[in-house]
Design a protein around this motif. Structure first.
Motif, PDB file in Angstrom:
ATOM      1  N   ILE A 368       0.909  -1.305  -0.044  1.00 19.52           N
ATOM      2  CA  ILE A 368      -0.010   0.091   0.023  1.00 19.52           C
ATOM      3  C   ILE A 368       1.037   1.370  -0.152  1.00 19.52           C
ATOM      4  N   SER A 369       1.987   1.116   0.549  1.00 21.96           N
ATOM      5  CA  SER A 369       2.838   2.399   0.749  1.00 21.96           C
ATOM      6  C   SER A 369       3.374   2.829  -0.603  1.00 21.96           C
ATOM      7  N   GLY A 370       3.618   2.002  -1.331  1.00 23.46           N
ATOM      8  CA  GLY A 370       4.194   2.349  -2.737  1.00 23.46           C
ATOM      9  C   GLY A 370       5.655   2.439  -2.764  1.00 23.46           C
ATOM     10  N   VAL A 371       6.458   1.619  -1.715  1.00 18.76           N
ATOM     11  CA  VAL A 371       7.662   2.139  -1.700  1.00 18.76           C
ATOM     12  C   VAL A 371       8.640   0.693  -2.353  1.00 18.76           C
ATOM     13  N   LEU A 372       7.979  -0.298  -3.034  1.00 19.74           N
ATOM     14  CA  LEU A 372       8.491  -1.296  -3.697  1.00 19.74           C
ATOM     15  C   LEU A 372       9.429  -0.912  -4.761  1.00 19.74           C
ATOM     16  N   VAL A 373      10.661  -1.521  -4.631  1.00 17.07           N
ATOM     17  CA  VAL A 373      11.801  -1.147  -5.684  1.00 17.07           C
ATOM     18  C   VAL A 373      11.246  -1.798  -6.943  1.00 17.07           C
ATOM     19  N   MET A 374      11.225  -0.969  -8.079  1.00 15.40           N
ATOM     20  CA  MET A 374      10.865  -1.426  -9.202  1.00 15.40           C
ATOM     21  C   MET A 374      11.960  -0.936 -10.443  1.00 15.40           C
ATOM     22  N   ASP A 375      12.239  -1.864 -11.281  1.00 13.18           N
ATOM     23  CA  ASP A 375      13.107  -1.672 -12.542  1.00 13.18           C
ATOM     24  C   ASP A 375      12.227  -0.901 -13.529  1.00 13.18           C
ATOM     25  N   PRO A 376      12.510   0.638 -13.679  1.00 13.09           N
ATOM     26  CA  PRO A 376      11.557   0.997 -14.778  1.00 13.09           C
ATOM     27  C   PRO A 376      11.787   0.705 -16.150  1.00 13.09           C
ATOM     28  N   ALA A 377      12.837   0.067 -16.503  1.00 14.18           N
ATOM     29  CA  ALA A 377      12.927  -0.487 -17.798  1.00 14.18           C
ATOM     30  C   ALA A 377      12.387  -1.803 -17.989  1.00 14.18           C
ATOM     31  N   THR A 378      12.244  -2.529 -17.076  1.00 14.98           N
ATOM     32  CA  THR A 378      11.838  -4.041 -17.249  1.00 14.98           C
ATOM     33  C   THR A 378      10.152  -3.995 -16.623  1.00 14.98           C
ATOM     34  N   GLY A 379      10.038  -3.317 -15.661  1.00 14.05           N
ATOM     35  CA  GLY A 379       8.838  -3.203 -14.864  1.00 14.05           C
ATOM     36  C   GLY A 379       8.890  -4.453 -14.006  1.00 14.05           C
ATOM     37  N   ASN A 380      10.101  -5.047 -13.601  1.00 14.11           N
ATOM     38  CA  ASN A 380      10.019  -6.145 -12.673  1.00 14.11           C
ATOM     39  C   ASN A 380      10.486  -5.390 -11.043  1.00 14.11           C
ATOM     40  N   PHE A 381       9.988  -6.192 -10.067  1.00  8.52           N
ATOM     41  CA  PHE A 381      10.510  -5.841  -8.666  1.00  8.52           C
ATOM     42  C   PHE A 381      12.152  -6.345  -8.949  1.00  8.52           C
ATOM     43  N   VAL A 382      12.980  -5.753  -8.152  1.00 10.11           N
ATOM     44  CA  VAL A 382      14.381  -5.835  -8.212  1.00 10.11           C
ATOM     45  C   VAL A 382      15.348  -6.034  -6.909  1.00 10.11           C
ATOM     46  N   ALA A 389      18.736  -3.556  -3.499  1.00  8.07           N
ATOM     47  CA  ALA A 389      18.438  -3.354  -4.985  1.00  8.07           C
ATOM     48  C   ALA A 389      19.491  -3.765  -5.968  1.00  8.07           C
ATOM     49  N   ILE A 390      19.184  -4.489  -7.013  1.00 10.92           N
ATOM     50  CA  ILE A 390      19.925  -4.946  -7.705  1.00 10.92           C
ATOM     51  C   ILE A 390      20.572  -3.832  -8.753  1.00 10.92           C
ATOM     52  N   LYS A 391      19.597  -2.844  -9.031  1.00  8.81           N
ATOM     53  CA  LYS A 391      19.868  -1.782  -9.543  1.00  8.81           C
ATOM     54  C   LYS A 391      19.695  -0.745  -8.566  1.00  8.81           C
ATOM     55  N   THR A 392      20.648   0.201  -8.470  1.00 12.71           N
ATOM     56  CA  THR A 392      20.770   1.335  -7.256  1.00 12.71           C
ATOM     57  C   THR A 392      19.559   2.364  -7.547  1.00 12.71           C
ATOM     58  N   ILE A 393      18.557   2.057  -7.320  1.00 16.57           N
ATOM     59  CA  ILE A 393      17.377   2.915  -7.873  1.00 16.57           C
ATOM     60  C   ILE A 393      17.393   3.936  -6.352  1.00 16.57           C
ATOM     61  N   ASP A 394      17.092   3.254  -5.079  1.00 16.53           N
ATOM     62  CA  ASP A 394      17.206   4.148  -3.902  1.00 16.53           C
ATOM     63  C   ASP A 394      17.963   3.547  -2.911  1.00 16.53           C
ATOM     64  N   GLY A 395      18.715   2.497  -3.149  1.00 16.46           N
ATOM     65  CA  GLY A 395      19.460   1.851  -2.139  1.00 16.46           C
ATOM     66  C   GLY A 395      18.748   0.873  -1.205  1.00 16.46           C
TER      67      GLY A 395
END
Length: 520
Positions: A368-382, A389-395
């Motif tokens: 609900i909080s919307g803080v899930l880390v998602m790769d914008p390129a693939t749309g997958n959780f990462v 985080a596999i790709k350092t979006i926000d650490g």
């Protein structure tokens, strides 16, 4: 780092020995870690190895399948006992059928809270975040299902734990898989019971000193430094060791008297915190459940599709509630009862509270909080398996992802979370000290001196865990905990006809009125 660079020459000179000592300690830690990893890596890889084939591109660890298959078999074999006996479990915990004259050391409620304190922990906070971060909200559905199935595994092992426990003249008891492997196998004329018991006890001691001790102390220190700033882990370790020793030196009665207060407090505090977030976002709860069900069967945003979500959900449930591992049977064996099935029924509540309630609350808040880390390129959780985080979006990591989710409601909620982490770590340590102790006394004999030696060793390892970064040691101890499940479930398959006989006898007498509520 900047404050050292701007310090005067004298301060810098004074800091050199300290810096050298710190570097030497880090180097020593790394050497120990490397040596341990090279000698035990094969065992870790064996326990957590994936199946030799992938399912829809996703790898499935065989140990998780081992636990889930066993839970499914026990569910069917015992006629969905988790549904049939749920109401009776609550009556037992309330003390409706408790006779204070029965053999044992603790009440049904105390036995339940002691076992819960060993399972409710960082897995409910960080582990769920990792599961949802990799498997998406759909992982929650499979986590709940695995938790419900695991209730049957707990019923099986805890019934056996009480049936075959040792009762001593001074009123103390010792029970758990070691005893039902030895006595139960002998009763059925099966070979190998003593061998399985020894192997299980060795695994239990290793798991208690590592995953039930060092890892907890290490993570508690990390949470404390996040709040108050960096300081020596030795300080945290010594304080934790002193407090834990003060509790465990009094035995199971002392442990139970603490857990019956700490577990309800920390559990209710955590659930209430989650409920506040959910109430503030009440309009999104329906959407969140929609995401959970959609993700469970379509695998939205998940590599490997719905199988990826299924694997993450099953893994989190297995790693969280320890159903089938055999650890809880040691705590439940200390209960005051003359009917083994009563404690098997009480133990049903453990995976329900741990996985179905607490883990689900965490997953809902994160969704609900919307803080899930998602790769914008693939749309997958990462998030990866380590919770990073596999790709350092926000650490984001497991704990920080959950913390960020709670902070979405109130900025100070992460402090509540930090207190919960510390309490979870403390309660897990005192419970696992008892598990390790009973395995220790099984191998080396009962006696105050024998027990004191183990308790001192256990507290020493708390200090090491808080002060050192021994990743390979933690990996090895986690593997030992799940190696316990390999031995334990093998024994449960051999002894489940005995449990069925006990179950049919107990519920038959309950139905005819032979077993009645006890007048207090």
């Amino acid at each position: 780092m900047k404050r050292f660079m701007t310090a005067g020459l004298a301060a810098t000179a004074l800091s050199l020995p300290t810096l050298a000592a710190a570097q030497e300690a880090v180097s020593l830690d790394q050497k120990v870690n490397d040596v341990f990893a090279s000698s035990t890596g094969w065992f870790v890889n064996l326990i957590f190895a994936p199946l030799p084939f992938e399912i829809n591109g996703a790898a499935f660890p065989w140990i998780v399948l081992w636990l889930v298959v066993a839970a499914s078999i026990f569910t069917v074999y015992f006629g969905f006992i988790q549904i049939k006996a749920f109401g009776h479990a609550i009556s037992l915990v309330k003390g409706d059928y408790s006779d204070p004259n029965d053999a044992g050391e603790v009440s049904h409620f105390q036995a339940l809270t002691t076992a819960l304190s060993g399972t409710v922990g960082l897995g409910n906070i960080a582990g769920v975040a990792v599961a949802v971060g990799i498997g998406g909200p759909g992982a929650t559905f499979w986590m709940i299902l695995a938790g419900l199935l695991g209730m049957a595994s707990k019923f099986t092992e805890c019934t056996l734990g009480v049936k075959y426990r040792n009762e001593y003249p001074d009123g103390t008891v010792s029970g758990g898989p070691m005893y039902y492997m030895t006595k139960g196998f002998k009763e059925r004329g099966l070979p190998g019971g003593r061998f399985l018991a020894i192997v299980f006890a060795i695994f239990t001691i290793g798991g208690a000193l590592g995953g039930g001790n060092m890892f907890q102390a290490n993570q508690a220190h990390a949470q404390i430094t996040n709040i108050v700033g960096d300081f020596s882990g030795l300080i945290t370790g010594v304080i934790f060791a002193a407090v834990v020793f003060a509790v465990i030196v009094g035995g199971i009665k002392s442990i139970a008297s603490v857990t019956e207060k700490v577990v309800p407090f920390m559990g209710i505090t955590y659930v209430l915190a989650a409920l506040v977030i959910l109430i503030m976002n009440a309009d999104q709860i329906g959407w969140a459940f929609g995401q959970i069900f959609a993700g469970a069967f379509t695998g939205l945003g998940v590599a490997g599709g719905f199988v990826g979500a299924l694997i993450q959900g099953f893994k989190r449930a297995a790693f969280s509630n320890e159903a089938g591992v055999g650890s809880a049977a040691i705590a439940h064996s200390a209960v005051k009862t003359k009917e083994p099935v009563t404690e098997g029924v009480v133990s049903l509540l453990e995976p329900f509270i741990d996985t179905v309630v607490i883990c689900t609350m965490t997953a809902l808040v994160i969704t609900i909080s919307g803080v899930l880390v998602m790769d914008p390129a693939t749309g997958n959780f990462v998030l990866n398996e380590a919770g990073t985080a596999i790709k350092t979006i926000d650490g984001s990591s497991g704990v920080s992802l959950t913390s960020a989710a709670f902070a979405s409601g109130f900025s100070w909620f992460p402090y509540v979370l930090a207190v919960a982490v510390i309490l979870f770590a403390f309660s897990t340590m005192i419970s696992w000290s008892y598990y390790g102790l009973k395995a220790w006394t099984y191998l080396f004999g009962e006696g105050k001196t024998t027990e004191l030696i183990f308790k001192l060793i256990f507290c020493f390892f708390i200090i090491i865990g808080a002060a050192a970064q021994l990743g390979a040691v933690i990996d090895f101890s986690d593997a030992m905990i799940f190696a316990m499940a390999v031995v334990n479930i093998t024994a449960l398959y051999c002894l489940m006809p005995i449990v069925k006989r006990e179950m049919n006898s107990y519920f038959g007498r309950l139905d005819t009125g032979e077993i009645v509520k006890h007048k207090h």
